[in-house]
Enzyme design. Structure first.
Site, PDB file in Angstrom:
ATOM      1  N   ASN A  68     -25.680  49.288  23.654  1.00 33.08           N
ATOM      2  CA  ASN A  68     -27.077  49.624  23.863  1.00 33.08           C
ATOM      3  C   ASN A  68     -27.900  48.403  24.277  1.00 33.08           C
ATOM      4  OD1 ASN A  68     -29.705  50.572  23.723  1.00 33.08           O
ATOM      5  ND2 ASN A  68     -29.336  51.856  21.945  1.00 33.08           N
ATOM      6  N   ASP A  69     -28.195  47.524  23.323  1.00 35.15           N
ATOM      7  CA  ASP A  69     -29.071  46.394  23.632  1.00 35.15           C
ATOM      8  C   ASP A  69     -28.515  45.503  24.743  1.00 35.15           C
ATOM      9  OD1 ASP A  69     -30.890  47.179  21.746  1.00 35.15           O
ATOM     10  OD2 ASP A  69     -29.954  46.008  20.144  1.00 35.15           O
ATOM     11  N   VAL A  70     -27.175  45.398  24.844  1.00 36.35           N
ATOM     12  CA  VAL A  70     -26.575  44.472  25.812  1.00 36.35           C
ATOM     13  C   VAL A  70     -26.700  44.945  27.256  1.00 36.35           C
ATOM     14  CG1 VAL A  70     -24.957  43.556  24.116  1.00 36.35           C
ATOM     15  CG2 VAL A  70     -24.250  45.442  25.579  1.00 36.35           C
ATOM     16  N   VAL A  71     -27.194  46.184  27.462  1.00 33.76           N
ATOM     17  CA  VAL A  71     -27.429  46.659  28.831  1.00 33.76           C
ATOM     18  C   VAL A  71     -28.898  47.018  29.037  1.00 33.76           C
ATOM     19  CG1 VAL A  71     -25.093  47.501  29.298  1.00 33.76           C
ATOM     20  CG2 VAL A  71     -26.722  49.006  28.148  1.00 33.76           C
ATOM     21  N   SER A  78     -31.318  46.906  17.406  1.00 36.21           N
ATOM     22  CA  SER A  78     -32.546  46.169  17.201  1.00 36.21           C
ATOM     23  C   SER A  78     -33.759  47.086  17.154  1.00 36.21           C
ATOM     24  CB  SER A  78     -32.722  45.151  18.323  1.00 36.21           C
ATOM     25  OG  SER A  78     -32.716  45.819  19.565  1.00 36.21           O
TER      26      SER A  78
END
Lengths: 465, 97
Positions: free
Chosen positions: A390-393, A431
């Site tokens: 999720n957050d990494v993209v 996050s």
């Protein structure tokens, strides 16, 4: 030097070479397996010859040594064979902590046996220093283990925490200095308090650090244990310990820096600043809508693509979907689709962890790419599949300076012609930040459990024949 | 046997070696390499054997015994998990090492 000591020292020398060559080989995927085996041979060699060491005296002591190796080695063997690949980070912390504790134990015995007649101040000081570092690495690693294992879920913060830690550290160092300057006349009470405080410091220092930062901390304790072992080598006049310990201390320090860099964190921030808690509810509002897609349609889209990039996250491993994903990949490769895996440094629970999880499923490492290697290729990909990430993209890391993840390097999945996101539900990421990628025009959401969704894709592609 | 400056030289050279040896490690190997270096400091086992070997009082024996258990755990556990991880790394060309 008599013949026996010569033989022992030659064996230690060979072991030291095997460790260094082994570590060198472990830094390349083609030779890594051989590397650990060579290092293992060195360890067996060094251990076996030590049984003949002239300083080993008394039948009881021999029996205790054999019994101790059997118990410690047996339990570690059993637990090491059983542990799931997803739990690897905490097992490394546990075994590392044990090494630190062992180094502290050597220091304790040396200080207990210290004799004003024969002790040198320098060696006493090194014994104290090694004991301090070993104790901190031991108790700190145990807290890291407990946190990652889920035995301790709270991240403890209280006012004045940094000051308490600082005072505790100062008192421990003062006690240590008094031991080092005692000239060999060591007071048992002071020694006990010294060890208790050193252990307490390791616990208190690790308590406020959050789970996401734990890999960096474990790596740091790994380096510290190496250093402690090196110091004990000097105390015991044992070159094998000195060389192996210091080599690991230096390699571990570098590895800690590399990991922190890969995770976009500063080591000093990890240790002394608290992360998170800063994100207010003022996130930029999202435009667009979530557009669902069925597995059958997504399957067709992939089957007729030229190039597919798979972006796995830890959610994939939690759903145990990596085997299905590999099956899917093989089907696509059979259809001459170019398939690559794109791994973000924090895709797993520590840098490199996702590679281990994919390797376990059978994915060859030469179709797995790091962020730097693959980020420019998303532009040419027909489909990017995001599974459990999720957050990494999340493109806000590039665009929104107010976002807590602003500045974090991300995988440019949004640049692919089509993006398919496999996701359980509509919630926000780890996050708590809304992911703008999910609302983009070229994104379709494939809702469901990772394993089921992957099975659906496999079925859809098989149907085309 | 190992005197002052000689020890210092050994420390310095070992530190450079450790730094140099892993300076080009790719991210994919971070986890196994950390585990592997964790195994290498399991050499502390040799130190605990010597320390327990000349323990003279029950207290020293107790501390030494615990230290040997911990050190053996470090060495054996570190080896087993590292080997398990590295065993799985394969390339696409089948059978090739």
């Amino acid at each position: 030097m008599d013949l026996l000591m010569t033989v022992i020292n030659v064996a230690y020398f060979v072991a030291a070479i095997l460790f260094i060559v082994g570590l060198k080989q472990m830094s390349s995927p083609t030779t890594a397996r051989r590397g650990i085996i060579w290092a293992g041979i060195g360890m067996v060699l060094a251990t076996v010859v030590t049984f003949a060491h002239p300083e080993l005296k008394g039948t009881v002591n021999y029996l205790l040594i054999v019994l101790g190796i059997a118990i410690g080695g047996g339990v570690a063997w059993w637990s090491g064979r059983r542990v799931a690949m997803t739990d690897m980070p905490q097992m490394i912390a546990l075994y590392n902590g044990m090494g630190g504790g062992a180094a502290a134990g050597i220091g304790a015995i040396y200080l207990l046996q210290a004799d004003p007649e024969t002790s040198s101040d320098v060696i006493l000081a090194i014994a104290v220093l090694g004991s301090l570092i070993g104790s901190v690495a031991f108790s700190g690693s145990m807290v890291a283990f407990a946190k990652l294992q889920g035995l301790m879920n709270t991240t403890v913060h209280f006012p004045g925490q940094q000051w308490l830690n600082l005072v505790l550290f100062a008192v421990t160092v003062l006690l240590g200095a008094s031991l080092a300057l005692s000239g060999g006349d060591v007071n048992g009470g002071v020694l006990l308090v010294f060890f208790v405080l050193a252990l307490a410091f390791g616990v208190l220092m690790t308590l406020p650090i959050g789970g996401a930062d734990m890999p960096v901390v474990i790596s740091l304790y790994n380096a510290l244990t190496g250093l402690a072992v090196g110091f004990k080598g000097l105390v015991l006049d044992n070159p094998a310990l000195m060389i192996a310990g210091i080599v690991v201390g230096a390699a571990g320090t570098l590895l800690t820096q590399l990991m922190a860099k890969a995770m976009n964190r500063k080591i000093s921030n990890v240790l002394f600043k608290q992360f998170g808690g800063s994100s207010g509810g003022d996130a930029e509002s999202v435009t667009g809508s979530l557009k669902p897609i069925e597995a059958s349609d997504a399957g067709i889209m992939m089957a007729f693509a030229n190039k597919v990039i798979i972006v796995p996250g830890y959610g994939m491993a939690v759903a145990q979907a990596q085997h299905k994903i590999w099956e899917l990949t093989q089907l696509l490769i059979q259809r001459d689709v170019a398939v690559k895996f794109a791994i973000h440094p924090v895709a797993g629970r520590m840098p490199g962890h996702m590679n281990v999880l994919l390797a376990e499923a059978g994915v060859p490492y030469d179709i797995i790419y790091d962020l730097d290697e693959i980020n420019n290729e998303f532009k040419t990909a027909d489909v990017a599949i995001v599974i459990g990430a999720n957050d990494v993209v999340n493109p806000v890391a590039r665009t929104d300076p107010d976002s807590p993840i602003y500045g974090m390097p991300i995988l440019n999945a949004d640049q692919a012609k089509n993006v398919i996101v496999i996701k359980r539900g509509q919630g926000a990421g780890f996050s708590g930040i809304e992911n703008h990628l999910f609302y983009a025009d070229n994104t379709r959401m494939l809702y469901g459990d990772g394993q089921k969704a992957a099975s659906g894709l496999i079925a859809a592609i098989k149907e085309i024949g | 046997m190992i005197e002052g400056f000689v020890a210092l030289y050994i420390f310095m050279l070992a530190a450079f070696t450790g730094y140099e040896v892993i300076s080009k490690v790719p991210v994919i190997l971070h986890t196994p390499l950390m585990s592997g270096s964790n195994f290498v400091h399991g050499i502390v086992l040799v130190g605990t054997m010597v320390a327990l070997g000349h323990a003279a009082t029950p207290l020293e024996q107790a501390v030494g015994f615990i230290a040997v258990i911990l050190a053996a755990g470090n060495a054996v556990g570190g080896y087993v998990v590292t080997e398990r991880m590295l065993e799985m790394f394969k390339t696409s060309n089948k059978g090739g090492q």
